[in-house]
Motif scaffolding. Structure first.
Motif, PDB file in Angstrom:
ATOM      1  N   ASN A   1      -2.782   0.110  -7.733  1.00  0.00           N
ATOM      2  CA  ASN A   1      -3.454  -0.419  -6.535  1.00  0.00           C
ATOM      3  C   ASN A   1      -4.959  -0.168  -6.556  1.00  0.00           C
ATOM      4  O   ASN A   1      -5.727  -0.941  -5.998  1.00  0.00           O
ATOM      5  CB  ASN A   1      -2.864   0.216  -5.264  1.00  0.00           C
ATOM      6  CG  ASN A   1      -1.548  -0.440  -4.893  1.00  0.00           C
ATOM      7  OD1 ASN A   1      -1.208  -1.498  -5.417  1.00  0.00           O
ATOM      8  ND2 ASN A   1      -0.804   0.181  -3.992  1.00  0.00           N
TER       9      ASN A   1
ATOM     10  N   ALA B   1       0.823  -1.214   0.000  1.00  0.00           N
ATOM     11  CA  ALA B   1       0.000   0.000   0.000  1.00  0.00           C
ATOM     12  C   ALA B   1       0.861   1.270   0.000  1.00  0.00           C
ATOM     13  O   ALA B   1       0.522   2.254  -0.649  1.00  0.00           O
ATOM     14  CB  ALA B   1      -0.921  -0.014   1.211  1.00  0.00           C
ATOM     15  N   ASP B   2       1.963   1.239   0.717  1.00  0.00           N
ATOM     16  CA  ASP B   2       2.795   2.441   0.801  1.00  0.00           C
ATOM     17  C   ASP B   2       3.908   2.377  -0.250  1.00  0.00           C
ATOM     18  O   ASP B   2       5.037   1.954   0.016  1.00  0.00           O
ATOM     19  CB  ASP B   2       3.398   2.548   2.216  1.00  0.00           C
ATOM     20  CG  ASP B   2       4.111   3.874   2.420  1.00  0.00           C
ATOM     21  OD1 ASP B   2       4.330   4.596   1.427  1.00  0.00           O
ATOM     22  OD2 ASP B   2       4.447   4.183   3.575  1.00  0.00           O
ATOM     23  N   THR B   3       3.578   2.830  -1.464  1.00  0.00           N
ATOM     24  CA  THR B   3       4.520   2.648  -2.579  1.00  0.00           C
ATOM     25  C   THR B   3       5.767   3.526  -2.435  1.00  0.00           C
ATOM     26  O   THR B   3       6.832   3.162  -2.928  1.00  0.00           O
ATOM     27  CB  THR B   3       3.824   2.981  -3.922  1.00  0.00           C
ATOM     28  OG1 THR B   3       3.314   4.299  -3.842  1.00  0.00           O
ATOM     29  CG2 THR B   3       2.717   2.008  -4.228  1.00  0.00           C
ATOM     30  N   ASN B   4       5.613   4.646  -1.765  1.00  0.00           N
ATOM     31  CA  ASN B   4       6.755   5.544  -1.570  1.00  0.00           C
ATOM     32  C   ASN B   4       7.807   4.882  -0.683  1.00  0.00           C
ATOM     33  O   ASN B   4       8.985   4.771  -1.036  1.00  0.00           O
ATOM     34  CB  ASN B   4       6.223   6.835  -0.908  1.00  0.00           C
ATOM     35  CG  ASN B   4       7.272   7.918  -0.918  1.00  0.00           C
ATOM     36  OD1 ASN B   4       8.419   7.660  -1.281  1.00  0.00           O
ATOM     37  ND2 ASN B   4       6.891   9.114  -0.517  1.00  0.00           N
ATOM     38  N   ASN B   5       7.332   4.421   0.454  1.00  0.00           N
ATOM     39  CA  ASN B   5       8.224   3.763   1.400  1.00  0.00           C
ATOM     40  C   ASN B   5       8.825   2.492   0.781  1.00  0.00           C
ATOM     41  O   ASN B   5      10.008   2.203   0.959  1.00  0.00           O
ATOM     42  CB  ASN B   5       7.407   3.413   2.656  1.00  0.00           C
ATOM     43  CG  ASN B   5       8.323   3.002   3.771  1.00  0.00           C
ATOM     44  OD1 ASN B   5       9.314   3.671   4.033  1.00  0.00           O
ATOM     45  ND2 ASN B   5       8.020   1.871   4.378  1.00  0.00           N
TER      46      ASN B   5
ATOM     47  N   GLN C   1       0.878   3.111  -7.227  1.00  0.00           N
ATOM     48  CA  GLN C   1      -0.255   3.569  -6.405  1.00  0.00           C
ATOM     49  C   GLN C   1      -1.549   3.527  -7.238  1.00  0.00           C
ATOM     50  O   GLN C   1      -2.593   3.105  -6.766  1.00  0.00           O
ATOM     51  CB  GLN C   1       0.041   5.017  -6.021  1.00  0.00           C
ATOM     52  CG  GLN C   1      -0.425   5.458  -4.672  1.00  0.00           C
ATOM     53  CD  GLN C   1       0.057   6.904  -4.476  1.00  0.00           C
ATOM     54  OE1 GLN C   1       1.149   7.287  -4.880  1.00  0.00           O
ATOM     55  NE2 GLN C   1      -0.775   7.711  -3.850  1.00  0.00           N
TER      56      GLN C   1
END
Ligand code: PFF
Length: 496
Positions: A310, A123-127, A307
């Motif tokens: 998703n 879910a957290d594509t940045n991280n 993202q």
């Protein structure tokens, strides 16, 4: 020497290879952001003018030099004046250094291609991108930590480049471009058409194209347009010259240049439409403001796009792999062109076969690339990318423009361009090459250096210093070796 190793078998192979070189990572992830952030619709106008004033004229210069001299860049410069050979080596070293990080980025794309089959980014594509893929750190100690997946994917990309480039010109580069470029255009067209059917597409397109005419007088917009066009059309670093030195006869140089420019700019324009339609969809579905979704380069491909996938549902398992495959194809066809100027130069210098030269260069390049696969690598990558493109590439374009228009003589080049003209090249081209291009680029170059010096921290300055030293020392070393190859066949030169 077998001519199939050094000449294209027909004009189409040359043309498609030039398009393959031009259409690359820059078209897919850099252009849409540049278009949006520099005024949208009004930027299209600026871009068009820059293409006509800089892109086409310079491409014509590079094509005609390559065709006329039929030699590698160092030898071309050396034959104008032997003291200039070092400049030739300086030029061909730039695409090679670009390639050392370009491969790493294609490697990241390969990782995302695999992840896209199961949305492995979570879910957290940045991280996920910064911590799991790059494992990036802002401490220099990160240099000792090699990220295994990045290393493997980079080695894989280098292997593919070696596999293509060590073969004869037409069986390697020619064949791959003929297969991948049509496939790339067709798949990208499918993505764009599909994206236009999505809800929110119109929002994306209005965001992208709404013109900001007041921005047109801002010099930064023009700088952005020129820098993008140089990178996008593979100008200034000897790639076009090297490819056109492999044309044997009947050059349709002007026509080819126009086709390459149209294919390249058409591709990036439609890609931007597709990407912004998809961003519009994302915004309409999640309620996140579209301006918060727009991001540059790696951020767009590896953070925002996952993202979006998703929220796509099951279609994502088709769109995702296709999108990352498109980036991969575009990247590989450009990557092989980035290696070619140095292959051509080293082959002439060493007298060794294409196979041996390619193998040596790929080994050296792979070793350098390892730096970018460390925890500190993405940081160094961004510094090298900025310095090479804003300072070194522009410097080369200025050098080429000055040497050929002021010292060599554009009249000799015009004769080559007009052998088989689609349009007659004449006075305006000469004026642009002699005055406008060098003057505008010198201003651009000074502002690039000023920008870098103004913003560079300690680490940036160290990296820049190392780059500068490499670019001073290596060309001098290479120049000092005597050339081992037999004289090249320049019969064409004598005829013109
Ligand atoms: N034109 C390629 C792109 O847009 O990604 C990159 C590139 C290839 C730049 C070859 C320079 C070059 F000589």
């Amino acid at each position: 020497m077998d001519k199939s190793d050094i000449r294209w078998n027909n004009n189409f192979t040359f043309l498609i290879s030039m398009i393959g070189s031009a259409v690359g990572l820059g078209n897919i992830w850099r252009y849409p952001y540049i278009l949006y952030s520099n005024g949208g619709g009004s930027f299209l106008f600026v871009y068009l003018i820059t293409i006509l004033l800089f892109g086409v004229p310079f491409l014509l210069l590079e094509y005609s030099i390559g065709f006329k001299f039929k030699n590698s860049i160092p030898k071309i410069f050396g034959s104008i004046n032997h003291r200039l050979e070092v400049i030739g080596w300086f030029i061909v070293l730039i695409p090679f250094m670009i390639l050392t990080y370009y491969t790493t980025v294609i490697g990241w794309d390969a990782i995302y291609f695999i992840l896209s089959f199961f949305k492995g980014w979570g879910a957290d594509t940045n991280n996920f991108f910064s911590q799991s893929v790059l494992q990036s750190t802002d401490s220099i100690g990160g240099l000792t930590h090699i990220v295994l997946f990045c290393l493997i994917s980079t080695l894989f990309v280098w292997f593919i480049i070696w596999f293509i480039s060590h073969r004869d010109l037409n069986k390697g580069i020619g064949k791959v471009n003929k297969a991948l470029i049509p496939l790339l255009f067709i798949t990208m067209a499918c993505i764009v058409i599909y994206s236009l059917t999505l809800k929110g597409a119109l929002l994306g397109l209005t965001t992208l194209f709404t013109p900001k005419w007041s921005e047109i007088s801002n010099p930064n917009i023009w700088i952005a347009a020129i820098t993008q066009i140089l990178f996008s059309l593979s100008i200034g670093v000897g790639v076009s010259t090297t490819y056109s030195s492999y044309i044997s006869k009947n050059p349709k140089l002007t026509k080819n240049a126009i086709i390459v420019v149209c294919a390249n700019c058409g591709f990036e324009f439609f890609t931007a439409i597709g990407i912004f339609s998809i961003l519009g969809f994302m915004s309409a579905t999640t309620g996140i403001g579209i301006h918060n979704l727009i991001s540059e380069g790696t951020g767009l491909a590896f953070i925002v796009f996952p993202q979006v996938l998703n929220v796509f549902g099951d279609v994502a398992y088709i769109i995702g792999p296709i999108f990352f495959l498109c980036i991969f194809f575009a990247g590989v066809t450009s990557a092989i062109s980035l290696l070619e100027p140095l292959i051509s130069g080293m082959k002439e210098k060493s007298g060794l076969s294409r196979k041996k030269v390619t193998t040596c260069l790929v080994l050296v390049g792979t070793l350098i690339s390892v730096i970018y696969t460390t925890g500190y690598g993405s940081y160094i990558l961004s510094i090298v990318d900025q310095t090479l493109n804003q300072v070194f590439v522009i410097f080369c374009v200025i050098l080429e423009a000055i040497i050929f228009s002021w010292f060599w003589g554009l009249d000799k080049i015009i004769r080559v361009l007009n052998i088989n003209p689609a349009t007659k090249i004449g006075k305006y081209w000469m004026l642009s090459m002699k005055y406008l291009l060098p003057f505008a680029l010198i201003c651009l170059w000074i502002s690039g250096i000023y920008n870098i010096l103004k913003t560079a921290g300690f680490m940036e300055q160290i990296v820049n210093l190392i780059i500068l030293l490499i670019f001073i020392i290596v060309p001098f070393i290479l120049t000092s070796f005597p050339s081992k190859s037999a004289e090249n066949d320049n019969s064409e030169l004598a005829k013109i």
